[in-house]
Write an enzyme that holds these catalytic residues in place. Sequence first.
Site: not given
Ligand SMILES: Cc1cc2nc3c(=O)[nH]c(=O)nc-3n(C[C@H](O)[C@H](O)[C@H](O)COP(=O)(O)OP(=O)(O)OC[C@H]3O[C@@H](n4cnc5c(N)ncnc54)[C@H](O)[C@@H]3O)c2cc1C
Length: 381
Positions: A278, A363
């Site tokens: 398909h 990251e």
């Molecule tokens: C499984 C896992 C492993 C991780 N491991 C590590 C680690 O080892 N070390 C570490 O330090 N961190 C780690 N992290 C953290 C990760 O890097 C953060 O979760 C990520 O950077 C996003 O930050 P936040 O969760 O606070 O989301 P927020 O910053 O609160 O963002 C929420 C949403 O808003 C959007 N957003 C925010 N600001 C803007 C902007 N200016 N413009 C447009 N959109 C925006 C984001 O893209 C997202 O969609 C990990 C996360 C997970 C889930």
Amino acid sequence: MVDFELTEEQGQLRDLAHEFAANEIAPKAAHHDQTGEFPREICKKAWDLGLMNTHVPEVYGGMGLGVFDGGLIAEEIAWGCTGIGTAMEANTLAEAPVIVAGTDDQKKTWLAPMIREFKFAAYCVTEPDAGSDVAGIKTIARRVGDDYALTGSKMWITNASVADWYFVLAYTDPEKKHRGMSAFIVPRSSDGVEVGKKEKNLGQRASDTRAISFNDVKIPKANRLGNEGDGFKIAMGAFDHTRPIVSAAAVGLARAAFEHAVRYAKERRTFGTPIAAHQAISFMIAEMSMNIEAARLLVWKACRTIDLGRRNTREAACAKAFGADMAMKVALDAVQVFGGYGFNAEYPVEKIMRDAKVFQIYEGTSQIQRLIIAKEIFERN
Ligand SMILES: Cc1cc2nc3c(=O)[nH]c(=O)nc-3n(C[C@H](O)[C@H](O)[C@H](O)COP(=O)(O)OP(=O)(O)OC[C@H]3O[C@@H](n4cnc5c(N)ncnc54)[C@H](O)[C@@H]3O)c2cc1C
């Protein structure tokens, strides 16, 4: 001159990583996903084979491989399981700031033991109230004589409970915003370090993600990387090395989803023919192939650029944003190819789809990568 051929050594490295992923990782991926058990034994075998800490320079006992070689390994390992891959690769992220900014003594103290003994390290930047907005962190390192006292909470830290030491970003002068941050190495055994419970995540459940709190933790000045105020630059600079590797892992995950989809499309029959016949299905699979190839080229360029000693911030962000979004789409489409079976935990693509999501988050989210790319376009030219 552009050459897409791997050297003989690179081919051997990729084959070694692939064999390891096929024989040691893939068969146990479902178990670690379902139980959340940390894949210590698998990581130990990878460490024995030299598949971890590959970028530690030779003078500190490591193999001194480049980012490109690290990316080749990461793609294969992620093909086996990205949860286990993340557990292995967290060391790369924690070590990168030491490689970038550490003194000879600091490299001897923190990198050399990672080669001599099987150990983990973790990278601690994100906090409960600050992820994308790094300047929003609240962790403070107060000067006390020749030492510092570190207080604050970190969140979502990969390998928090298994790490021997942490790379930690903290304010030494909050008034100065980005320029008031400093970077420290904190031994896990320090008084006042408290590690939280393992988080129950959507995917990559083999990897260990936890909160950590630092309660007046004493850190000697010798554990500061760079000068006071260099922390933000060091923490972000590490990403130029590690984002290409994470993007390579996204390619590996997508390749696994693609291979499952191809196999299934040949076997599953509807309306008297394999579903591969398909066009709606075969085109979906052709798109997967196109995007996987394109993502790998971005990854290779980002890796090669930094290995040549050139700034790769834009290339690394392009590889990360494209690779993560591509992996998510390929995994979703693989579920679609499987139909109802794709929605079921007995079939492999369900786990792959859950695992894929975090590539768009950790990251630096896919939105933040676009911010970086835009900044590189509009502010550096
Ligand atoms: C499984 C896992 C492993 C991780 N491991 C590590 C680690 O080892 N070390 C570490 O330090 N961190 C780690 N992290 C953290 C990760 O890097 C953060 O979760 C990520 O950077 C996003 O930050 P936040 O969760 O606070 O989301 P927020 O910053 O609160 O963002 C929420 C949403 O808003 C959007 N957003 C925010 N600001 C803007 C902007 N200016 N413009 C447009 N959109 C925006 C984001 O893209 C997202 O969609 C990990 C996360 C997970 C889930």
